[in-house]
Enzyme design. Structure first.
Site, PDB file in Angstrom:
ATOM      1  N   HIS A 438       0.807  -1.214   0.000  1.00 21.76           N
ATOM      2  CA  HIS A 438       0.000   0.000   0.000  1.00 21.76           C
ATOM      3  C   HIS A 438       0.849   1.278   0.000  1.00 21.76           C
ATOM      4  O   HIS A 438       0.324   2.380  -0.180  1.00 21.76           O
ATOM      5  CB  HIS A 438      -0.946   0.001   1.208  1.00 21.76           C
ATOM      6  CG  HIS A 438      -2.262   0.642   0.933  1.00 21.76           C
ATOM      7  ND1 HIS A 438      -2.544   1.327  -0.235  1.00 21.76           N
ATOM      8  CD2 HIS A 438      -3.400   0.716   1.670  1.00 21.76           C
ATOM      9  CE1 HIS A 438      -3.769   1.778  -0.204  1.00 21.76           C
ATOM     10  NE2 HIS A 438      -4.326   1.430   0.942  1.00 21.76           N
ATOM     11  N   ARG A 439       2.144   1.141   0.199  1.00 22.94           N
ATOM     12  CA  ARG A 439       3.020   2.307   0.048  1.00 22.94           C
ATOM     13  C   ARG A 439       3.144   2.685  -1.423  1.00 22.94           C
ATOM     14  O   ARG A 439       3.337   3.856  -1.767  1.00 22.94           O
ATOM     15  CB  ARG A 439       4.419   2.010   0.606  1.00 22.94           C
ATOM     16  CG  ARG A 439       4.482   1.714   2.096  1.00 22.94           C
ATOM     17  CD  ARG A 439       5.889   1.271   2.488  1.00 22.94           C
ATOM     18  NE  ARG A 439       6.303   0.067   1.763  1.00 22.94           N
ATOM     19  CZ  ARG A 439       7.516  -0.494   1.885  1.00 22.94           C
ATOM     20  NH1 ARG A 439       8.420   0.054   2.690  1.00 22.94           N
ATOM     21  NH2 ARG A 439       7.810  -1.587   1.210  1.00 22.94           N
TER      22      ARG A 439
END
Length: 467
Positions: A438-439
């Protein structure tokens, strides 16, 4: 006497240890520069180690099954053996072996019977000096022709030596590990058709010759060493050492799970048209001789979806504080092998046609099952596929392969009631699960990528229109 030590090398990128699987030599055996002396298992693959000098083995540093640190001495070789370094019997055996024209590590008693007994009790100070015309070459490929000739010993009964058939006949070309595999499987190398360069017999050739039933095409697989379990006295528990691939996988998964914030999304859809296309492609002349299965078309759909959503193919560089966008796709395929789960990848899969991709997948799977995957084949992956459906499960929440932004899990394909053209019908349905970092990947990008894959597989003609 001049003892040289051969230390455990780092055969990967920063590996710190490796397990010794098999020794192909023992103390007293002569070795040549480039000869494979042992097979080791690193955290990434099984690798054969060649010794870098000529001489006679004096000491084996560790037994089979031992995990050894990189840099530790694993074998000592006397590069200048003399009569003082061993008994006369031992030296005579070494001298006889040096006269043989084939790989010195596998000398049969039948071959030794041919060697003339007119051998001095002592060797020269330098073994190599006694055979100046015999330059070291890769074991299993024979030797450079020498001007020196040796008259074969004639048996008293005038017949050919035992075990050698009528006439001399060339010895099959094969490396020591391949000869050992043939011995384990009971394969006669003289009847194996070689496929390697210069007529060399490969592992695949041996496996192909090991068919035990032509009707069922069952192939005898190579026995794979596994860690020896330790049973407690009450036999209620068994302890298995954590080593090799399992140890590396565990460390990588823990690091990935606690470094990259995972998000997993799911999509269930009708894959019936893709399954029909699989059957059509099997009879297509352009795919003749190639393996066509659902995984092939799913892999192609992933590659097309990456082209439409290129930011999914990225990596997070923590040290540089940069996002690395990759304009190539090294497609990883999770493969369950007797040694554990490994993830080799197809280099530049984005540039391959469907037939080329089929061939690459077949080679990747067969190489992994035979335990011949190299460390290089498992490095540099950009995105991974894991097919858990082959085990009969609907889907899973896969953990990212370290250094990658996404991994796609493929669930089982099964008949289900499905609304199709306004009517409930039995359709082939599957579920895909996409885990992503999700980064790097937000919900919009991850959702679009997964939806594109499902759309292509629902209507596989998009493989053409979306390219």
């Amino acid at each position: 006497m001049a003892i040289r030590e051969f230390r455990m090398p780092d055969v990967g990128e920063g590996l710190t240890e490796a397990e010794i699987l098999t020794w192909y030599v023992k103390p007293g055996d002569p070795v040549m520069d480039g000869q494979v002396v042992c097979e080791i298992e690193t955290a990434k693959a099984a690798v054969e180690l060649p010794v870098p000098f000529d001489g006679v083995v004096r000491e084996i540093g560790f037994p089979e099954g031992t995990t050894v640190d990189v840099g530790a001495v694993i074998i000592s070789v006397d590069t200048e053996p003399t009569a003082d370094t061993g008994s006369g019997t031992e030296l005579r055996e070494e001298a006889r072996t040096e006269l043989l024209p084939a790989a010195p590590t596998e000398v049969s008693t039948d071959v030794r019977a041919e060697v003339s007994t007119d051998v001095p009790a002592e060797l020269p100070a330098d073994v190599s000096a006694a055979r100046p015309e015999r330059r070291p070459v890769l074991v299993g490929y024979g030797v450079v022709e020498s001007s020196a000739k040796r008259r074969p010993r004639r048996p008293a009964n005038g017949t050919a030596p035992a075990g050698r058939g009528p006439g001399p006949g060339p010895r099959p070309l094969a490396k020591p590990p391949v000869r050992k595999l043939a011995k384990d499987l009971g394969v006669d190398l003289t009847v194996v058709r070689p496929s390697g360069g210069d007529g060399t017999i490969t592992r695949a050739d041996v496996h192909a010759a090991a068919v035990v039933d032509i009707g069922t095409r069952e192939v005898v697989e190579r026995p794979v060493p596994v860690p020896a379990p330790t049973a407690l006295p009450d036999a209620r528990e068994t302890r298995v050492p954590i080593k090799g691939v399992r140890k590396a996988t565990a460390a990588a998964m823990v690091g990935s799970a606690f470094t990259a914030p995972h998000v997993t999304e799911f999509v269930t859809f009708d894959i019936t048209r893709t399954m029909k296309l699989v059957e059509e492609l099997k009879s297509d002349k352009d795919m003749a001789g190639l393996r066509v299965n659902p995984l092939l078309l799913i892999a192609k759909a992933v590659l097309v979806a990456i082209r439409r959503n290129p930011d999914i193919n990225a990596a997070w560089d923590e040290a540089a504080q940069e996002i690395v966008l990759k304009r190539y796709v090294n497609l990883g395929i999770a493969a369950a092998t007797p040694r554990g789960l490994i993830v080799p990848n197809i280099k530049d899969a984005h540039a391959q046609t469907l037939p080329e991709l089929s061939k690459s997948l077949s080679e990747l799977v067969s190489t992994a099952r035979e335990g011949r995957t190299t460390p290089a084949a498992m490095q540099g992956g950009t995105i991974t596929l894991t097919n858990v459906g082959v085990f009969g499960v609907d889907t899973g929440t896969p953990i990212l392969n370290p250094g990658e932004a996404a991994i796609l899990a493929i669930g089982t394909i099964k008949l289900q009631p499905w609304l199709h053209k306004g009517k409930v019908k039995a359709r082939q349905v599957t579920t895909l699960a996409l885990s992503f970092d999700h980064r790097l990947v937000d919900g919009e990008l991850g959702s679009k990528f997964l939806a594109d894959i499902a759309a292509i597989l629902e209507q596989p003609k998009r493989l053409i229109t979306w390219v």
